[in-house]
Design a protein around this motif. Structure first.
Motif, PDB file in Angstrom:
ATOM      1  N   SER A 132       0.827  -1.209   0.000  1.00 20.65           N
ATOM      2  CA  SER A 132       0.000   0.000   0.000  1.00 20.65           C
ATOM      3  C   SER A 132       0.858   1.256   0.000  1.00 20.65           C
ATOM      4  O   SER A 132       0.552   2.235  -0.678  1.00 20.65           O
ATOM      5  CB  SER A 132      -0.920   0.005   1.226  1.00 20.65           C
ATOM      6  N   THR A 133       1.931   1.240   0.799  1.00 18.84           N
ATOM      7  CA  THR A 133       2.842   2.376   0.889  1.00 18.84           C
ATOM      8  C   THR A 133       4.246   1.850   1.112  1.00 18.84           C
ATOM      9  O   THR A 133       4.450   0.699   1.477  1.00 18.84           O
ATOM     10  CB  THR A 133       2.489   3.309   2.064  1.00 18.84           C
ATOM     11  N   ILE A 134       5.223   2.735   0.908  1.00 17.73           N
ATOM     12  CA  ILE A 134       6.608   2.435   1.264  1.00 17.73           C
ATOM     13  C   ILE A 134       7.179   3.633   1.991  1.00 17.73           C
ATOM     14  O   ILE A 134       7.025   4.776   1.545  1.00 17.73           O
ATOM     15  CB  ILE A 134       7.466   2.067   0.034  1.00 17.73           C
ATOM     16  N   VAL A 227       3.254   3.338  -5.987  1.00 16.49           N
ATOM     17  CA  VAL A 227       3.067   3.107  -4.553  1.00 16.49           C
ATOM     18  C   VAL A 227       3.439   4.389  -3.813  1.00 16.49           C
ATOM     19  O   VAL A 227       4.516   4.950  -4.024  1.00 16.49           O
ATOM     20  CB  VAL A 227       3.941   1.932  -4.061  1.00 16.49           C
ATOM     21  N   ARG A 228       2.539   4.858  -2.960  1.00 16.21           N
ATOM     22  CA  ARG A 228       2.781   6.090  -2.217  1.00 16.21           C
ATOM     23  C   ARG A 228       4.046   5.963  -1.375  1.00 16.21           C
ATOM     24  O   ARG A 228       4.271   4.942  -0.727  1.00 16.21           O
ATOM     25  CB  ARG A 228       1.601   6.401  -1.306  1.00 16.21           C
ATOM     26  N   THR A 229       4.857   7.024  -1.354  1.00 16.69           N
ATOM     27  CA  THR A 229       6.184   6.957  -0.745  1.00 16.69           C
ATOM     28  C   THR A 229       6.353   8.029   0.323  1.00 16.69           C
ATOM     29  O   THR A 229       5.888   9.155   0.167  1.00 16.69           O
ATOM     30  CB  THR A 229       7.268   7.128  -1.825  1.00 16.69           C
ATOM     31  N   GLN A 230       7.038   7.652   1.384  1.00 14.10           N
ATOM     32  CA  GLN A 230       7.376   8.560   2.475  1.00 14.10           C
ATOM     33  C   GLN A 230       8.876   8.469   2.727  1.00 14.10           C
ATOM     34  O   GLN A 230       9.465   7.379   2.656  1.00 14.10           O
ATOM     35  CB  GLN A 230       6.607   8.161   3.742  1.00 14.10           C
ATOM     36  N   VAL A 231       9.498   9.594   3.024  1.00 14.36           N
ATOM     37  CA  VAL A 231      10.913   9.641   3.388  1.00 14.36           C
ATOM     38  C   VAL A 231      11.014  10.252   4.790  1.00 14.36           C
ATOM     39  O   VAL A 231      10.512  11.349   5.027  1.00 14.36           O
ATOM     40  CB  VAL A 231      11.731  10.472   2.384  1.00 14.36           C
ATOM     41  N   VAL A 254       7.920  14.116  -2.789  1.00 19.76           N
ATOM     42  CA  VAL A 254       7.478  14.296  -1.414  1.00 19.76           C
ATOM     43  C   VAL A 254       8.502  15.162  -0.678  1.00 19.76           C
ATOM     44  O   VAL A 254       9.587  15.435  -1.179  1.00 19.76           O
ATOM     45  CB  VAL A 254       7.311  12.945  -0.689  1.00 19.76           C
ATOM     46  N   ARG A 255       8.137  15.549   0.521  1.00 25.00           N
ATOM     47  CA  ARG A 255       9.062  16.282   1.379  1.00 25.00           C
ATOM     48  C   ARG A 255       9.507  15.361   2.504  1.00 25.00           C
ATOM     49  O   ARG A 255       8.679  14.734   3.161  1.00 25.00           O
ATOM     50  CB  ARG A 255       8.384  17.528   1.965  1.00 25.00           C
ATOM     51  N   ALA A 256      10.806  15.307   2.741  1.00 20.86           N
ATOM     52  CA  ALA A 256      11.318  14.468   3.820  1.00 20.86           C
ATOM     53  C   ALA A 256      10.801  14.970   5.160  1.00 20.86           C
ATOM     54  O   ALA A 256      10.697  16.174   5.397  1.00 20.86           O
ATOM     55  CB  ALA A 256      12.841  14.463   3.806  1.00 20.86           C
ATOM     56  N   GLN A 257      10.479  14.017   6.044  1.00 20.93           N
ATOM     57  CA  GLN A 257      10.008  14.337   7.384  1.00 20.93           C
ATOM     58  C   GLN A 257      11.093  13.987   8.395  1.00 20.93           C
ATOM     59  O   GLN A 257      11.773  12.966   8.256  1.00 20.93           O
ATOM     60  CB  GLN A 257       8.722  13.566   7.694  1.00 20.93           C
ATOM     61  N   ASP A 280       0.187   8.638  10.561  1.00 30.00           N
ATOM     62  CA  ASP A 280      -0.420   9.770   9.842  1.00 30.00           C
ATOM     63  C   ASP A 280      -0.315   9.552   8.334  1.00 30.00           C
ATOM     64  O   ASP A 280      -1.264   9.824   7.589  1.00 30.00           O
ATOM     65  CB  ASP A 280       0.260  11.075  10.234  1.00 30.00           C
ATOM     66  N   PHE A 281       0.830   9.049   7.896  1.00 24.51           N
ATOM     67  CA  PHE A 281       1.036   8.768   6.482  1.00 24.51           C
ATOM     68  C   PHE A 281       0.143   7.621   6.019  1.00 24.51           C
ATOM     69  O   PHE A 281      -0.501   7.693   4.973  1.00 24.51           O
ATOM     70  CB  PHE A 281       2.514   8.426   6.245  1.00 24.51           C
TER      71      PHE A 281
END
Length: 285
Positions: A132-134, A227-231, A254-257, A280-281
């Motif tokens: 779903s996400t990475i 796939v939605r991505t988070q850093v 995206v913006r790194a958190q 939250d993501f």
């Protein structure tokens, strides 16, 4: 290498074996106490790490309502691995993680820490349909470029090729204690760190070390995987340079958190804050 603060498992976190069509994997798992899980979070550790790097995070995520599974990868600590270095390519690691997600029902929220981020990316590129996400946690776009890091990795890989793994650990520890950032763990944790390192399949750990020296930048392919991505990284992360992680995030759209008051191991340094960023993501996507 992440250093656990304690080896005591929180209530509800328990060891379990995950059976897949690519073999059995040692895990730490937790389920929410009440209700149906919102989904599954799959946590993949990094170089010289293990599932224990995520112990407090497993607990926090389960409390948020997520079934959470932290794994030892092939040849890593309590998951056996072959002695053939060819078994430790990113493609092989990635295929393992795909199999894990399928065994857990698919659609996992995938989190890869450090080297585990390279593996998580490979898994998504192998079969994006089961994720779903990475989240790339304190990870980078490819191999390290810092010459000092590369020299140290080369020496460790050569040591693993030629010396007993116990001797390699002792030499590494002798080097690490001279570092200004070294924090001496308790005797119990120190014994665990030695047991974990020496529990690795030497050929596997040497190969992982080399993957940190030769992995290609496949960020552009990840942007097209759907796939939605988070850093995410710790405020004082000393793995990949923060500017490199910021640039990777920008390329991913995206913006790194940032996790305040955390280094290269936010899951240990600030598990509550790290869990909050993750859930939250997950909920957003």
């Amino acid at each position: 290498m992440s250093t656990p603060r304690t080896l005591t498992l929180p209530d509800g976190v328990h060891p379990a074996t995950l059976e897949t069509d690519r073999g059995s994997f040692a895990t730490l798992q937790a389920q929410p106490d009440i209700g149906t899980p919102l989904g599954t979070v799959l946590l993949v550790p990094g170089w010289t790490g293990s599932k224990e790097d995520f112990t407090p995070l497993v607990d926090h995520l389960a409390r948020y309502g997520w079934r959470t599974v932290a794994v030892d990868q092939r040849g890593q600590f309590e998951t056996p691995g072959p002695d053939d270095p060819a078994a430790y390519t990113l493609a092989e690691f990635g295929a393992d993680v795909v199999a894990m997600s399928k065994a857990l029902g698919g659609y996992s929220q995938l989190v890869g820490h450090s080297f585990g981020g390279l593996v998580a990316r490979e898994a998504v590129l192998t079969d994006p349909s089961v994720f779903s996400t990475i989240t790339l946690l304190c990870s980078g776009p490819g191999a390290f470029s810092d010459e000092a890091k590369l020299q140290g990795l080369q020496m460790l890989a050569m040591g693993l090729d030629n010396l007993p793994i116990e001797q390699v650990y002792d030499l590494k520890l002798e080097h690490d204690v001279k570092e200004a950032r070294y924090v001496r763990p308790t005797d119990e944790v120190a014994a665990f760190l030695r047991k974990r390192f020496t529990g690795n399949t030497p050929a596997g750990l040497a190969a992982i070390t080399r993957r940190l020296m030769d992995s290609d930048d496949r960020t552009e392919k990840l942007t097209k995987a759907g796939v939605r991505t988070q850093v995410v990284y710790g405020e004082t992360d000393d793995g990949w340079p923060l500017a490199v992680q910021d640039e990777m995030a920008e390329r991913l759209g995206v913006r790194a958190q940032v996790v305040p008051d955390a280094g290269h191991s936010p899951a240990i340094d600030q598990p509550a804050a790290t869990a909050r960023l993750l859930v939250d993501f997950f909920h957003k996507h």
